[in-house]
Design a protein around this motif. Structure first.
Motif, mmCIF file in Angstrom:
data_model
loop_
_atom_site.group_PDB
_atom_site.id
_atom_site.type_symbol
_atom_site.label_atom_id
_atom_site.label_comp_id
_atom_site.label_asym_id
_atom_site.label_seq_id
_atom_site.Cartn_x
_atom_site.Cartn_y
_atom_site.Cartn_z
ATOM 1 N N VAL A 151 3.641 11.065 -1.083
ATOM 2 C CA VAL A 151 3.415 9.620 -1.074
ATOM 3 C C VAL A 151 4.389 8.940 -0.119
ATOM 4 O O VAL A 151 5.578 9.244 -0.123
ATOM 5 C CB VAL A 151 3.599 9.007 -2.490
ATOM 6 N N GLU A 152 3.863 8.035 0.671
ATOM 7 C CA GLU A 152 4.667 7.134 1.502
ATOM 8 C C GLU A 152 4.367 5.723 1.011
ATOM 9 O O GLU A 152 3.239 5.237 1.155
ATOM 10 C CB GLU A 152 4.294 7.265 2.986
ATOM 11 N N ARG A 153 5.340 5.061 0.422
ATOM 12 C CA ARG A 153 5.152 3.720 -0.143
ATOM 13 C C ARG A 153 5.648 2.644 0.827
ATOM 14 O O ARG A 153 6.324 2.935 1.794
ATOM 15 C CB ARG A 153 5.940 3.582 -1.431
ATOM 16 N N GLY A 154 5.316 1.401 0.470
ATOM 17 C CA GLY A 154 5.896 0.267 1.173
ATOM 18 C C GLY A 154 5.192 -0.146 2.451
ATOM 19 O O GLY A 154 5.828 -0.674 3.356
ATOM 20 N N TRP A 155 3.894 0.040 2.529
ATOM 21 C CA TRP A 155 3.129 -0.322 3.716
ATOM 22 C C TRP A 155 2.436 -1.670 3.530
ATOM 23 O O TRP A 155 1.962 -1.987 2.439
ATOM 24 C CB TRP A 155 2.075 0.734 4.029
ATOM 25 N N TYR A 171 0.819 -1.206 0.000
ATOM 26 C CA TYR A 171 0.000 0.000 0.000
ATOM 27 C C TYR A 171 0.852 1.255 0.000
ATOM 28 O O TYR A 171 1.990 1.249 0.452
ATOM 29 C CB TYR A 171 -0.914 0.019 1.240
ATOM 30 N N ALA A 172 0.242 2.332 -0.487
ATOM 31 C CA ALA A 172 0.831 3.664 -0.415
ATOM 32 C C ALA A 172 -0.150 4.561 0.332
ATOM 33 O O ALA A 172 -1.364 4.454 0.147
ATOM 34 C CB ALA A 172 1.086 4.217 -1.812
ATOM 35 N N ASP A 182 -3.613 0.772 -3.194
ATOM 36 C CA ASP A 182 -2.631 -0.188 -3.701
ATOM 37 C C ASP A 182 -1.518 0.604 -4.369
ATOM 38 O O ASP A 182 -1.771 1.615 -5.035
ATOM 39 C CB ASP A 182 -3.324 -1.117 -4.707
ATOM 40 N N GLU A 183 -0.285 0.169 -4.201
ATOM 41 C CA GLU A 183 0.846 0.916 -4.767
ATOM 42 C C GLU A 183 0.769 1.057 -6.287
ATOM 43 O O GLU A 183 1.359 1.971 -6.844
ATOM 44 C CB GLU A 183 2.170 0.265 -4.379
ATOM 45 N N CYS A 234 -1.200 8.341 0.602
ATOM 46 C CA CYS A 234 -1.037 9.492 -0.287
ATOM 47 C C CYS A 234 -1.841 10.705 0.175
ATOM 48 O O CYS A 234 -3.004 10.571 0.560
ATOM 49 C CB CYS A 234 -1.539 9.147 -1.690
ATOM 50 N N VAL A 258 -1.307 7.181 -6.997
ATOM 51 C CA VAL A 258 0.045 7.362 -6.454
ATOM 52 C C VAL A 258 0.823 8.377 -7.289
ATOM 53 O O VAL A 258 1.473 9.280 -6.755
ATOM 54 C CB VAL A 258 0.791 6.011 -6.368
ATOM 55 N N LYS A 291 5.480 -0.572 7.872
ATOM 56 C CA LYS A 291 6.396 -0.626 6.736
ATOM 57 C C LYS A 291 6.771 -2.079 6.443
ATOM 58 O O LYS A 291 6.966 -2.885 7.357
ATOM 59 C CB LYS A 291 7.662 0.192 7.009
#
Length: 128
Positions: A58-62, A19-20, A46-47, A22, A52, A107
């Motif tokens: 944006v914070e990615r990688g969840w 997940y991201a 979803d990333e 945003c 995105v 993360k």
């Protein structure tokens, strides 16, 4: 009521997706979650979502962990116990609560540590 009683044997499901989180100009109807207030709109998607690329931040990688346990509204401290245990393990969290379900995003790099920590709280952790 003791939050630990609800954690013991509680199923925690790990979603396979990434997940991201945003900051956007508008809600996304396909988002897992949307939080909108007077100053900003945040979506969890979803990333691979087109949102995105269009997001302001944006914070990615969840990874999403879902507590499959229905909690009474009068229960105090459930998420505090979870968040404190994860904080003690140096795991950052992004928490979302629905009417009867709590979700904790962590993360991806912290997944193993988070799952070990939740297992230590008595949770039944299930991947995919």
């Amino acid at each position: 009521m003791d939050p630990h009683d609800f954690l013991e044997g509680a199923t925690v499901s790990v979603d396979d997706g990434a997940y991201a989180v945003c900051r956007t100009d508008r809600p996304d109807p396909n988002a897992f979650a949307t939080v909108q207030d007077e100053t900003e709109t945040t979506v969890v998607v979803d990333e691979a979502s087109p949102t995105v690329a269009a997001a302001t931040d944006v914070e990615r990688g969840w990874k999403r962990l879902t507590f499959d346990v229905e909690l009474p509204f009068e229960l105090v401290g459930f998420l505090a116990v979870v968040a404190s245990a994860l904080a003690d393990a140096d795991v950052s969290v992004f928490v979302l609560s629905a009417f009867s379900t709590d979700h904790v995003l962590i993360k991806e790099s912290d997944l193993d540590t988070a799952l070990q920590t939740l297992d230590g709280l008595g949770c039944d952790v299930r991947r995919g």
